[in-house]
Design a protein around this motif. Structure first.
Motif, PDB file in Angstrom:
ATOM      1  N   TYR A 122       0.856  -1.282   0.171  1.00 16.69           N
ATOM      2  CA  TYR A 122       0.022  -0.056  -0.196  1.00 16.69           C
ATOM      3  C   TYR A 122       0.819   1.209  -0.068  1.00 16.69           C
ATOM      4  N   LEU A 150     -11.306  11.655 -10.467  1.00 18.25           N
ATOM      5  CA  LEU A 150     -10.687  10.368 -10.294  1.00 18.25           C
ATOM      6  C   LEU A 150     -10.582  10.176  -9.034  1.00 18.25           C
ATOM      7  N   ALA A 151     -10.251  11.129  -8.208  1.00 19.55           N
ATOM      8  CA  ALA A 151      -9.843  10.999  -6.834  1.00 19.55           C
ATOM      9  C   ALA A 151     -11.424  10.326  -6.012  1.00 19.55           C
ATOM     10  N   TYR A 154     -12.199   6.764  -6.920  1.00 18.81           N
ATOM     11  CA  TYR A 154     -11.380   5.862  -6.138  1.00 18.81           C
ATOM     12  C   TYR A 154     -12.017   5.560  -4.902  1.00 18.81           C
ATOM     13  N   SER A 155     -12.213   6.953  -4.399  1.00 17.94           N
ATOM     14  CA  SER A 155     -12.831   6.953  -3.020  1.00 17.94           C
ATOM     15  C   SER A 155     -14.006   6.042  -2.859  1.00 17.94           C
ATOM     16  N   VAL A 157     -15.312   3.876  -4.730  1.00 21.37           N
ATOM     17  CA  VAL A 157     -14.868   2.326  -4.874  1.00 21.37           C
ATOM     18  C   VAL A 157     -14.030   1.689  -3.504  1.00 21.37           C
ATOM     19  N   GLN A 158     -13.145   2.213  -3.067  1.00 17.63           N
ATOM     20  CA  GLN A 158     -12.674   1.848  -1.918  1.00 17.63           C
ATOM     21  C   GLN A 158     -13.547   1.885  -0.714  1.00 17.63           C
ATOM     22  N   ARG A 230     -12.582  -2.816 -11.492  1.00 13.58           N
ATOM     23  CA  ARG A 230     -12.767  -1.556 -11.130  1.00 13.58           C
ATOM     24  C   ARG A 230     -11.508  -0.550 -11.254  1.00 13.58           C
ATOM     25  N   LEU A 231     -10.462  -1.029 -10.708  1.00 13.01           N
ATOM     26  CA  LEU A 231      -9.171  -0.470 -10.594  1.00 13.01           C
ATOM     27  C   LEU A 231      -8.611  -0.365 -11.820  1.00 13.01           C
ATOM     28  N   LEU A 234     -10.265   2.350 -14.077  1.00 12.79           N
ATOM     29  CA  LEU A 234      -9.848   3.603 -13.484  1.00 12.79           C
ATOM     30  C   LEU A 234      -8.666   4.008 -13.961  1.00 12.79           C
ATOM     31  N   GLY A 235      -7.552   2.756 -13.973  1.00  9.58           N
ATOM     32  CA  GLY A 235      -6.297   2.840 -14.515  1.00  9.58           C
ATOM     33  C   GLY A 235      -6.201   3.255 -16.051  1.00  9.58           C
TER      34      GLY A 235
END
Length: 243
Positions: A122, A150-151, A154-155, A157-158, A230-231, A234-235
Motif C-alpha cells: 500500500y 478520479l479521486a 477511487y474513494s 470504490v474504496q 474497477r481499478l 480507472l487506470g
C-alpha cells in the motif's frame, strides 16, 4: 505493538528514499537517451549506480516492514497467551476451542505476514502514484482537471469495497471457528468415533463446516476480482487522460 508512532518516520524513510531513487533513475535514463554516442560509458555507470541503490533500498524497506510485523506479532502473541493462561475456567466453558485456535493460528499469521506485506504494498503504491502524478502534472498541467473526479471515483470504490470485504472477513473468521473446533474434537475423540462407527457422521459434519468456510472465502475472492476490474478501468481512464 511494533513501537507506536516513534517507528513511523523510521519506517517511512526507506520507502520515500526508494521512490526518490526510482524517479531519479528514470530522469537519468532520459538524459542518457539524449546524450551523444561518445558519452555512453559515464551514463551507463551512473544508471548502474541508480539501479544498485534502488535494489538496496527495496531490500531495506522489505526487511524493515517484515521485522516490524514480526515484532508486533511477538508482542500480540505474548499478550494473548498471557490473557488466555490467566483466564478463568468459565472463559473456556463459553468460548469454543476453535475460536481460541483461530486466534493463535490464522489471525497471528495475518499479523506476522499478511499485514506487513499489505502495508508495504500500500505504501509503495501510494508513493509511486504520488510521484507519477506529480511528473504527469509537470508535463501536462491539464491533467489536474481530471484528478478530482478520479479521486472521488477511487474513494467511492474504496468505501464500497472496504465495507464488503470487512464483513466477508468477519464471516470467514466466524465460519472457521466451528471447523477448527470440529477437527480438534474429532482428533481428541478419534478412538470413540471409531468404536461407535460414527466416522460417516463426523465426516459429513466436517464437510458441512468446511463448505461454509469455503463459501465465505470464495465470496471474498470474488470481491477482490470485482475490485481489480474497477481499478483496471480507472487506470485505463487515467492513461487516456494523461495522453
Amino acid at each position: 505493538a511494533a513501537g507506536g508512532r516513534r517507528v513511523v518516520l523510521f519506517a517511512l524513510l526507506p520507502l520515500v528514499a526508494a521512490e526518490l531513487v526510482s524517479t531519479g533513475s528514470s530522469w537519468w535514463l532520459t538524459r542518457w537517451a539524449a546524450a551523444p554516442a561518445t558519452a555512453q560509458l559515464p551514463y551507463l555507470l551512473g544508471f548502474a549506480g541508480w539501479a544498485v541503490a534502488s535494489a538496496v533500498l527495496v531490500v531495506v524497506r522489505s526487511r524493515m516492514m517484515l521485522s516490524l510485523g514480526l515484532l508486533a506479532g511477538e508482542v500480540l502473541h505474548s499478550e494473548l497467551l498471557t490473557r488466555v493462561l490467566a483466564a478463568p475456567l468459565s472463559f473456556f466453558d463459553v468460548t469454543p476451542r476453535g475460536r481460541v485456535l483461530s486466534r493463535f493460528s490464522r489471525e497471528m499469521l495475518t499479523v506476522d505476514v499478511s499485514l506487513p506485506s499489505a502495508l508495504q504494498t500500500y505504501l509503495s503504491t501510494l508513493a509511486s502514484v504520488g510521484s507519477t502524478a506529480l511528473v504527469v502534472l509537470a508535463a501536462s498541467p491539464l491533467f489536474g482537471a481530471f484528478l478530482l473526479p478520479l479521486a472521488f471515483a477511487y474513494s467511492a470504490v474504496q468505501a464500497f469495497y472496504s465495507a464488503s470485504s470487512r464483513e466477508l472477513k468477519r464471516v470467514e473468521a466466524a465460519t472457521r471457528s466451528p471447523l477448527l473446533s470440529h477437527v480438534a474434537a474429532s482428533l481428541d475423540g478419534l478412538a470413540t468415533i471409531r468404536a461407535f462407527d460414527a466416522r460417516r457422521r463426523f465426516g459429513s459434519e466436517c464437510e458441512r463446516t468446511l463448505d461454509a468456510n469455503l463459501r465465505a472465502s470464495l465470496a471474498s475472492a470474488l470481491v477482490n476480482c470485482w475490485l481489480g476490474l474497477r481499478l483496471e478501468l480507472l487506470g485505463a481512464t487515467i492513461s487516456a487522460a494523461a495522453a
